[in-house]
Scaffold this active site. Structure first.
Site, mmCIF file in Angstrom:
data_model
loop_
_atom_site.group_PDB
_atom_site.id
_atom_site.type_symbol
_atom_site.label_atom_id
_atom_site.label_comp_id
_atom_site.label_asym_id
_atom_site.label_seq_id
_atom_site.Cartn_x
_atom_site.Cartn_y
_atom_site.Cartn_z
ATOM 1 C CB THR A 59 -1.018 0.175 1.269
ATOM 2 O OG1 THR A 59 -1.608 -1.576 1.081
ATOM 3 C CG2 THR A 59 -1.556 1.258 1.420
ATOM 4 C CG HIS A 89 -8.866 -1.053 -5.399
ATOM 5 N ND1 HIS A 89 -8.791 -1.570 -4.142
ATOM 6 C CD2 HIS A 89 -9.766 -2.135 -6.111
ATOM 7 C CE1 HIS A 89 -9.728 -2.360 -3.881
ATOM 8 N NE2 HIS A 89 -10.138 -2.711 -5.130
ATOM 9 N NE ARG A 102 -0.953 0.297 -4.535
ATOM 10 C CZ ARG A 102 -1.386 -0.434 -3.857
ATOM 11 N NH1 ARG A 102 -1.297 -0.780 -3.116
ATOM 12 N NH2 ARG A 102 -2.946 -0.246 -3.182
#
Ligand code: ADP
Ligand code: MG
Length: 166
Positions: A114, A148, A125
């Site tokens: 995350t 997401h 990411r």
């Protein structure tokens, strides 16, 4: 096992012209676009279902891992949920139904953790993320991490039904 899962390209992915680069990463590991939908604007009703209030505590705990000074994770998580709704509605997003062998786990692996400050190099990411949970907390924003991805088979099922209604 063949599976289908949901990926959403968040506003920063489109703003930074990373749509092609991100889709390329998923296609390179053998995943196929089964369906795709461009949302010019997302409405609040769909976001309330996608990020329900029951997520608050988990979001607050992620903030506690990344930064100090958060005493009540649930209360902090409720603030993050508000910030997430702002983030998702500020510009267009793209929802993608990806299919392939072990698609749910494969997508999460390619996506990375995350918080871009600690997500692994070689993940989307980790390579493209420019924000961090610590910085976004100080600035009162949701952490911007481009995509997401459904976290497990229950999420994949309910999220695909939400974003790709029959
Ligand atoms: P993931 O997207 O990796 O499954 P979560 O489901 O826990 O992570 O969180 C949903 C999204 O909320 C994250 O992708 C990120 O954009 C944002 N987020 C999560 N935790 C925080 C936090 N503590 N502070 C700010 N934003 C957060
Ligand atoms: Mg999640």
């Amino acid at each position: 096992m063949y599976q289908e899962t949901l990926v959403i390209l968040k506003p920063d992915a489109l703003e930074r012209n990373l749509v092609g680069a991100i889709i390329d990463r998923f296609e390179k590991v053998g995943l196929t676009i089964v369906d795709i939908h461009y949302y010019r604007r997302v409405n609040d009703a769909i976001l309330k279902k996608h990020y329900p209030d029951t997520m608050a505590e988990g979001l607050g705990k992620k903030a506690q891992l990344a930064t100090s000074g958060i005493n009540d994770p649930k209360a902090h998580g409720m603030k993050v949920l508000e910030r997430l709704r702002k983030y998702f509605t500020r510009n267009p997003i793209i929802a993608i139904r990806f299919g392939g062998e072990d698609a749910i786990k494969t997508v999460r692996k390619v996506t990375g953790y995350t918080d871009p400050a600690t997500s692994e190099k070689g993940t989307i990411r980790g390579d493209f993320g420019a924000d961090s949970i610590a910085k976004s907390t100080v600035e009162g924003r949701a952490c911007e991490n481009l995509i997401h991805a459904s976290g497990n088979s229950e999420e994949a099922k309910s999220e695909l039904a939400l974003w790709f209604p029959k």
